[in-house]
Motif scaffolding. Structure first.
Motif, PDB file in Angstrom:
ATOM      1  N   VAL A  58      14.821  -3.364  16.570  1.00 62.59           N
ATOM      2  CA  VAL A  58      15.343  -4.728  16.512  1.00 62.59           C
ATOM      3  C   VAL A  58      14.569  -5.622  17.477  1.00 62.59           C
ATOM      4  O   VAL A  58      14.212  -6.754  17.142  1.00 62.59           O
ATOM      5  N   LEU A  59      14.288  -5.113  18.682  1.00 61.30           N
ATOM      6  CA  LEU A  59      13.518  -5.894  19.654  1.00 61.30           C
ATOM      7  C   LEU A  59      12.102  -6.142  19.150  1.00 61.30           C
ATOM      8  O   LEU A  59      11.578  -7.254  19.285  1.00 61.30           O
ATOM      9  N   ARG A  60      11.479  -5.139  18.558  1.00 57.15           N
ATOM     10  CA  ARG A  60      10.131  -5.313  18.010  1.00 57.15           C
ATOM     11  C   ARG A  60      10.131  -6.386  16.916  1.00 57.15           C
ATOM     12  O   ARG A  60       9.243  -7.244  16.870  1.00 57.15           O
ATOM     13  N   HIS A  61      11.140  -6.352  16.054  1.00 57.86           N
ATOM     14  CA  HIS A  61      11.242  -7.357  14.992  1.00 57.86           C
ATOM     15  C   HIS A  61      11.425  -8.755  15.597  1.00 57.86           C
ATOM     16  O   HIS A  61      10.809  -9.725  15.132  1.00 57.86           O
ATOM     17  N   ALA A  62      12.232  -8.867  16.627  1.00 58.07           N
ATOM     18  CA  ALA A  62      12.470 -10.170  17.263  1.00 58.07           C
ATOM     19  C   ALA A  62      11.217 -10.688  17.955  1.00 58.07           C
ATOM     20  O   ALA A  62      10.908 -11.880  17.888  1.00 58.07           O
ATOM     21  N   VAL A  63      10.471  -9.802  18.595  1.00 61.36           N
ATOM     22  CA  VAL A  63       9.234 -10.220  19.264  1.00 61.36           C
ATOM     23  C   VAL A  63       8.208 -10.687  18.232  1.00 61.36           C
ATOM     24  O   VAL A  63       7.527 -11.707  18.429  1.00 61.36           O
ATOM     25  N   LEU A  64       8.094  -9.971  17.118  1.00 63.68           N
ATOM     26  CA  LEU A  64       7.167 -10.394  16.071  1.00 63.68           C
ATOM     27  C   LEU A  64       7.617 -11.697  15.416  1.00 63.68           C
ATOM     28  O   LEU A  64       6.783 -12.534  15.051  1.00 63.68           O
ATOM     29  N   ASP A  65       8.935 -11.884  15.265  1.00 62.70           N
ATOM     30  CA  ASP A  65       9.443 -13.163  14.767  1.00 62.70           C
ATOM     31  C   ASP A  65       9.057 -14.293  15.704  1.00 62.70           C
ATOM     32  O   ASP A  65       8.678 -15.375  15.262  1.00 62.70           O
ATOM     33  N   THR A  66       9.164 -14.044  16.995  1.00 58.79           N
ATOM     34  CA  THR A  66       8.809 -15.068  17.972  1.00 58.79           C
ATOM     35  C   THR A  66       7.311 -15.345  17.952  1.00 58.79           C
ATOM     36  O   THR A  66       6.885 -16.499  17.966  1.00 58.79           O
ATOM     37  N   ALA A  67       6.509 -14.285  17.896  1.00 59.15           N
ATOM     38  CA  ALA A  67       5.059 -14.459  17.918  1.00 59.15           C
ATOM     39  C   ALA A  67       4.557 -15.192  16.671  1.00 59.15           C
ATOM     40  O   ALA A  67       3.699 -16.074  16.771  1.00 59.15           O
ATOM     41  N   LEU A  68       5.070 -14.843  15.502  1.00 60.88           N
ATOM     42  CA  LEU A  68       4.661 -15.546  14.289  1.00 60.88           C
ATOM     43  C   LEU A  68       5.444 -16.839  14.083  1.00 60.88           C
ATOM     44  O   LEU A  68       5.033 -17.689  13.304  1.00 60.88           O
ATOM     45  N   ILE A 118      16.630 -15.705  19.967  1.00 62.32           N
ATOM     46  CA  ILE A 118      18.026 -15.255  20.005  1.00 62.32           C
ATOM     47  C   ILE A 118      18.093 -13.730  19.907  1.00 62.32           C
ATOM     48  O   ILE A 118      18.862 -13.079  20.611  1.00 62.32           O
ATOM     49  N   GLY A 119      17.260 -13.154  19.035  1.00 63.04           N
ATOM     50  CA  GLY A 119      17.234 -11.697  18.894  1.00 63.04           C
ATOM     51  C   GLY A 119      16.795 -10.999  20.160  1.00 63.04           C
ATOM     52  O   GLY A 119      17.335  -9.953  20.537  1.00 63.04           O
ATOM     53  N   ILE A 120      15.810 -11.555  20.849  1.00 64.98           N
ATOM     54  CA  ILE A 120      15.356 -10.967  22.121  1.00 64.98           C
ATOM     55  C   ILE A 120      16.463 -11.023  23.155  1.00 64.98           C
ATOM     56  O   ILE A 120      16.751 -10.030  23.833  1.00 64.98           O
ATOM     57  N   GLY A 142       7.600  -6.923   7.445  1.00 63.08           N
ATOM     58  CA  GLY A 142       8.175  -6.417   8.695  1.00 63.08           C
ATOM     59  C   GLY A 142       9.670  -6.173   8.580  1.00 63.08           C
ATOM     60  O   GLY A 142      10.199  -5.201   9.117  1.00 63.08           O
ATOM     61  N   ALA A 143      10.368  -7.051   7.866  1.00 66.35           N
ATOM     62  CA  ALA A 143      11.807  -6.866   7.668  1.00 66.35           C
ATOM     63  C   ALA A 143      12.074  -5.626   6.816  1.00 66.35           C
ATOM     64  O   ALA A 143      13.003  -4.868   7.094  1.00 66.35           O
ATOM     65  N   ARG A 144      11.257  -5.411   5.786  1.00 73.28           N
ATOM     66  CA  ARG A 144      11.429  -4.200   4.970  1.00 73.28           C
ATOM     67  C   ARG A 144      11.214  -2.955   5.815  1.00 73.28           C
ATOM     68  O   ARG A 144      11.923  -1.964   5.663  1.00 73.28           O
ATOM     69  N   HIS A 145      10.252  -3.008   6.719  1.00 74.60           N
ATOM     70  CA  HIS A 145       9.974  -1.850   7.570  1.00 74.60           C
ATOM     71  C   HIS A 145      11.092  -1.645   8.597  1.00 74.60           C
ATOM     72  O   HIS A 145      11.523  -0.523   8.838  1.00 74.60           O
ATOM     73  N   THR A 146      11.553  -2.713   9.197  1.00 80.01           N
ATOM     74  CA  THR A 146      12.576  -2.603  10.239  1.00 80.01           C
ATOM     75  C   THR A 146      13.926  -2.193   9.678  1.00 80.01           C
ATOM     76  O   THR A 146      14.616  -1.360  10.266  1.00 80.01           O
ATOM     77  N   PHE A 147      14.320  -2.755   8.546  1.00 77.82           N
ATOM     78  CA  PHE A 147      15.666  -2.547   8.027  1.00 77.82           C
ATOM     79  C   PHE A 147      15.704  -1.601   6.834  1.00 77.82           C
ATOM     80  O   PHE A 147      16.644  -1.644   6.054  1.00 77.82           O
ATOM     81  N   ARG A 201      21.938  -7.485  12.783  1.00 74.80           N
ATOM     82  CA  ARG A 201      22.659  -8.072  11.650  1.00 74.80           C
ATOM     83  C   ARG A 201      22.219  -9.513  11.400  1.00 74.80           C
ATOM     84  O   ARG A 201      22.072  -9.940  10.258  1.00 74.80           O
ATOM     85  N   LEU A 202      21.973 -10.262  12.476  1.00 73.28           N
ATOM     86  CA  LEU A 202      21.498 -11.643  12.342  1.00 73.28           C
ATOM     87  C   LEU A 202      20.110 -11.681  11.702  1.00 73.28           C
ATOM     88  O   LEU A 202      19.853 -12.462  10.781  1.00 73.28           O
ATOM     89  N   GLN A 203      19.231 -10.808  12.146  1.00 68.24           N
ATOM     90  CA  GLN A 203      17.878 -10.771  11.594  1.00 68.24           C
ATOM     91  C   GLN A 203      17.881 -10.304  10.136  1.00 68.24           C
ATOM     92  O   GLN A 203      17.125 -10.824   9.315  1.00 68.24           O
ATOM     93  N   LEU A 204      18.721  -9.332   9.826  1.00 68.10           N
ATOM     94  CA  LEU A 204      18.817  -8.849   8.443  1.00 68.10           C
ATOM     95  C   LEU A 204      19.367  -9.936   7.527  1.00 68.10           C
ATOM     96  O   LEU A 204      18.879 -10.132   6.412  1.00 68.10           O
ATOM     97  N   ALA A 205      20.389 -10.665   7.999  1.00 71.27           N
ATOM     98  CA  ALA A 205      20.948 -11.751   7.189  1.00 71.27           C
ATOM     99  C   ALA A 205      19.913 -12.840   6.941  1.00 71.27           C
ATOM    100  O   ALA A 205      19.806 -13.367   5.825  1.00 71.27           O
ATOM    101  N   ALA A 206      19.117 -13.171   7.955  1.00 74.86           N
ATOM    102  CA  ALA A 206      18.074 -14.190   7.787  1.00 74.86           C
ATOM    103  C   ALA A 206      16.998 -13.706   6.823  1.00 74.86           C
ATOM    104  O   ALA A 206      16.512 -14.470   5.983  1.00 74.86           O
ATOM    105  N   ALA A 207      16.625 -12.432   6.930  1.00 74.13           N
ATOM    106  CA  ALA A 207      15.607 -11.891   6.023  1.00 74.13           C
ATOM    107  C   ALA A 207      16.107 -11.898   4.582  1.00 74.13           C
ATOM    108  O   ALA A 207      15.367 -12.243   3.665  1.00 74.13           O
ATOM    109  N   ARG A 208      17.357 -11.532   4.381  1.00 74.43           N
ATOM    110  CA  ARG A 208      17.900 -11.525   3.025  1.00 74.43           C
ATOM    111  C   ARG A 208      18.038 -12.934   2.469  1.00 74.43           C
ATOM    112  O   ARG A 208      17.796 -13.177   1.298  1.00 74.43           O
ATOM    113  N   ARG A 209      18.426 -13.868   3.304  1.00 72.01           N
ATOM    114  CA  ARG A 209      18.665 -15.241   2.843  1.00 72.01           C
ATOM    115  C   ARG A 209      17.366 -15.999   2.581  1.00 72.01           C
ATOM    116  O   ARG A 209      17.227 -16.691   1.581  1.00 72.01           O
TER     117      ARG A 209
END
Length: 195
Positions: free
Chosen positions: A103-113, A53-55, A184-189, A68-76
């Motif tokens: 944001v794209l890098r974070h989404a790609v890493l989310d997808t890969a992992l 979805i992020g990609i 990764g979330a700490r680094h991205t956000f 915002r979606l990725q940050l909310a998921a990381a926090r939750r």
């Protein structure tokens, strides 16, 4: 009665304190509580769809929404908090979302992992449920050649214990993979304040 104070000899130095990180290097792979294991497992199931979805959102020009979606998921689910209750480096400003590339890098890493996390979590939960409910699945078969046989109670006990041990190992692996995503979330956000 006088108290005595023990002092080290002048030529000896007190032993240096070993940092907690070096004393327990594998601690980050063991969930601290059942709720943390449940949150991390939920993220393992959701990381792949969230990454996809992020990609799509980022490539569609909606990187702030994806961020915002990725940050909310990381926090939750990943709970990147420090000891004093603040988010460790993550921004608390709703409007402060990193750029589209991050944001794209974070989404790609989310997808890969997300792929191995989803496979591991699905296999762990499915296998554990199957082993705990062994009599339901294999109730009318011959137990003489099964592990723990020849009685149904022995077979069920062996499969339940083995299934729970496997589940504990899988939870530790999920914890390790989601620990990478929390970093990764700490680094991205992280807040980009330079004073």
């Amino acid at each position: 009665m006088a108290s005595t104070v023990v002092r080290p000899a002048p030529d000896t130095r007190p032993a240096a304190q070993t940092p907690a990180r070096l004393r327990r290097p594998l601690r980050r792979f063991a969930p601290a509580s059942v709720s943390e294991a449940a949150r991390r497992s939920a993220y393992a199931f959701l990381a792949l769809p969230l990454g996809l979805i992020g990609i799509v959102l980022t490539l569609g020009g909606r990187s702030s929404r994806a961020g915002r979606l990725q940050l909310a998921a990381a926090r939750r689910f990943l709970d990147p908090h420090t000891a004093d209750g603040r988010h460790s480096g993550a921004t608390t400003d709703r409007g402060a979302v990193p750029g589209a590339v991050r944001v794209l890098r974070h989404a790609v890493l989310d997808t890969a992992l997300g792929v191995p996390m989803l496979i591991l979590a699905a296999y762990a939960y499915g296998n554990t449920i199957r082993n705990l409910t062994y009599p339901i699945w294999y109730g009318d078969t011959d137990y003489h050649d099964a592990w723990g046989g020849p009685s149904l109670a022995g077979v069920w006990a062996v499969h339940a214990i083995g299934g729970l041990a496997f589940f504990a190992v899988c939870l530790c692996l999920i914890q390790g993979l989601t620990h990478l995503r929390a970093a990764g979330a700490r680094h991205t956000f992280r807040t980009e304040s330079r004073a």
